[in-house]
Design a protein around this motif. Structure first.
Motif, short mmCIF file in Angstrom:
data_model
loop_
_atom_site.label_atom_id
_atom_site.label_comp_id
_atom_site.label_asym_id
_atom_site.label_seq_id
_atom_site.Cartn_x
_atom_site.Cartn_y
_atom_site.Cartn_z
N GLY A 82 -11.12 6.84 -12.11
CA GLY A 82 -10.57 6.10 -10.96
C GLY A 82 -10.58 4.72 -11.25
O GLY A 82 -11.20 4.02 -12.37
N PHE A 83 -10.19 3.93 -10.33
CA PHE A 83 -10.24 2.47 -10.23
C PHE A 83 -11.44 1.91 -9.33
O PHE A 83 -11.45 2.37 -8.14
CB PHE A 83 -9.08 1.81 -9.81
N HIS A 84 -12.61 1.61 -10.01
CA HIS A 84 -13.86 1.30 -9.29
C HIS A 84 -13.49 0.40 -8.41
O HIS A 84 -13.96 0.19 -7.11
CB HIS A 84 -14.91 0.93 -10.18
N GLN A 85 -12.57 -0.78 -8.49
CA GLN A 85 -12.17 -1.76 -7.70
C GLN A 85 -10.75 -2.29 -8.09
O GLN A 85 -10.67 -2.09 -9.18
CB GLN A 85 -13.35 -2.87 -7.76
N LEU A 86 -10.23 -2.84 -7.19
CA LEU A 86 -8.80 -3.56 -7.23
C LEU A 86 -9.04 -4.79 -6.92
O LEU A 86 -9.51 -5.08 -5.73
CB LEU A 86 -7.83 -2.84 -6.39
N ASN A 87 -8.87 -5.96 -7.58
CA ASN A 87 -8.81 -7.28 -7.19
C ASN A 87 -7.35 -7.59 -7.06
O ASN A 87 -6.75 -8.10 -7.88
CB ASN A 87 -9.37 -8.07 -8.43
N TRP A 88 -7.04 -7.82 -5.78
CA TRP A 88 -5.67 -8.00 -5.40
C TRP A 88 -5.23 -9.48 -5.74
O TRP A 88 -4.22 -9.75 -5.85
CB TRP A 88 -5.43 -7.64 -4.04
N LEU A 89 -6.11 -10.33 -5.64
CA LEU A 89 -6.02 -11.81 -5.78
C LEU A 89 -5.45 -12.02 -7.12
O LEU A 89 -4.53 -12.69 -7.57
CB LEU A 89 -7.20 -12.69 -5.32
N ASN A 90 -6.12 -11.69 -7.95
CA ASN A 90 -5.69 -11.61 -9.56
C ASN A 90 -5.21 -10.22 -10.05
O ASN A 90 -4.86 -10.46 -11.13
CB ASN A 90 -7.11 -12.07 -10.41
N ARG A 91 -4.74 -9.62 -9.37
CA ARG A 91 -4.06 -8.37 -9.77
C ARG A 91 -4.62 -7.65 -10.97
O ARG A 91 -4.10 -7.49 -11.99
CB ARG A 91 -2.82 -8.64 -9.82
N GLN A 92 -5.90 -7.24 -10.64
CA GLN A 92 -6.71 -6.64 -11.85
C GLN A 92 -7.57 -5.31 -11.41
O GLN A 92 -7.49 -5.24 -10.07
CB GLN A 92 -8.00 -7.68 -12.33
N GLY A 93 -7.74 -4.50 -12.24
CA GLY A 93 -8.36 -3.36 -11.90
C GLY A 93 -9.28 -2.94 -12.92
O GLY A 93 -9.14 -3.49 -13.93
N GLU A 94 -10.37 -2.03 -12.66
CA GLU A 94 -11.50 -1.61 -13.64
C GLU A 94 -11.40 -0.03 -13.67
O GLU A 94 -11.73 0.35 -12.52
CB GLU A 94 -12.73 -2.12 -13.44
N ILE A 95 -11.03 0.52 -14.76
CA ILE A 95 -11.04 2.03 -14.77
C ILE A 95 -12.50 2.47 -15.20
O ILE A 95 -13.18 1.98 -16.10
CB ILE A 95 -10.06 2.63 -15.65
N GLY A 96 -12.85 3.56 -14.45
CA GLY A 96 -14.27 4.28 -15.05
C GLY A 96 -13.82 5.92 -15.00
O GLY A 96 -13.09 6.21 -14.13
#
Length: 192
Positions: A82-96
């Motif tokens: 999944g995406f642990h989190q989505l940073n919408w301001l910077n349009r970033q995601g982190e997969i785990g």
């Protein structure tokens, strides 16, 4: 509800409360395999421990802040991604991700990560996706390396895992990389 067909045998789906028993069983059967890398394994003592966690996962998805999906192979849960989190301001995601020991080496985690790249870059419009992995976890590190992520740095002693500190390797991929063909190989974004 989130559902994504990765290939003929593998799909991703949001876990529901009905999945508590099966999810717990997979973790319980893989404690020795998962524990060196995941700090929450010892906290999973019964299927009931997943009740609030699954509720949080469903809220995360409903709030458009990422998602945690069961990797389902031929109808059986074999891991999570999944995406642990989505940073919408910077349009970033982190997969785990994690995968049952007996399912490693079959390309399942790579296929699932590839699917999340499609979801992240094509559906969510992210500009950057990261994967962070404990430095000694070579099997897990092989996935972003195989898919064309760049190793961007090492966070020294950044993860406390059962009485020891491990370095964390940061891998990154940008939308530009992805749209130039890195990590794609036959993916498309068809979320249901």
């Amino acid at each position: 509800m989130f559902y994504f067909q990765v290939n003929e045998q593998l799909s991703l789906k949001l876990p529901t409360q009905a999945d508590r028993e099966e999810l717990y069983a997979v973790v319980d059967q893989n404690r020795f395999h998962l524990r060196p890398w995941l700090p929450w394994v010892d906290d999973m003592k019964s299927p009931d421990d997943y009740e609030s966690i699954i509720k949080n996962w469903l809220n995360q998805y409903a709030d458009n802040q990422g998602f945690q999906a069961a990797m389902v192979l031929k109808g059986h849960i074999v891991g999570m991604i999944g995406f642990h989190q989505l940073n919408w301001l910077n349009r970033q995601g982190e997969i785990g991700y994690w995968l049952a020991a007996d399912q490693q080496g079959k390309g399942l985690a790579s296929a699932a990560v590839r699917a999340l790249l499609a979801i992240g870059f094509e559906h969510y419009g992210l500009n950057r996706i990261e994967i962070r992995v404990a430095a000694p976890n070579h099997r897990s590190r092989a996935i972003p390396e195989r898919l064309g992520f760049r190793q961007e740095g090492i966070l020294k002693e950044a993860a406390h895992l059962y009485g020891r500190f491990e370095d964390i390797v940061i891998y990154g991929m940008t939308a530009t990389d992805y749209h130039q063909g890195v990590g794609r190989e036959g993916t498309g974004c068809n979320i249901k």
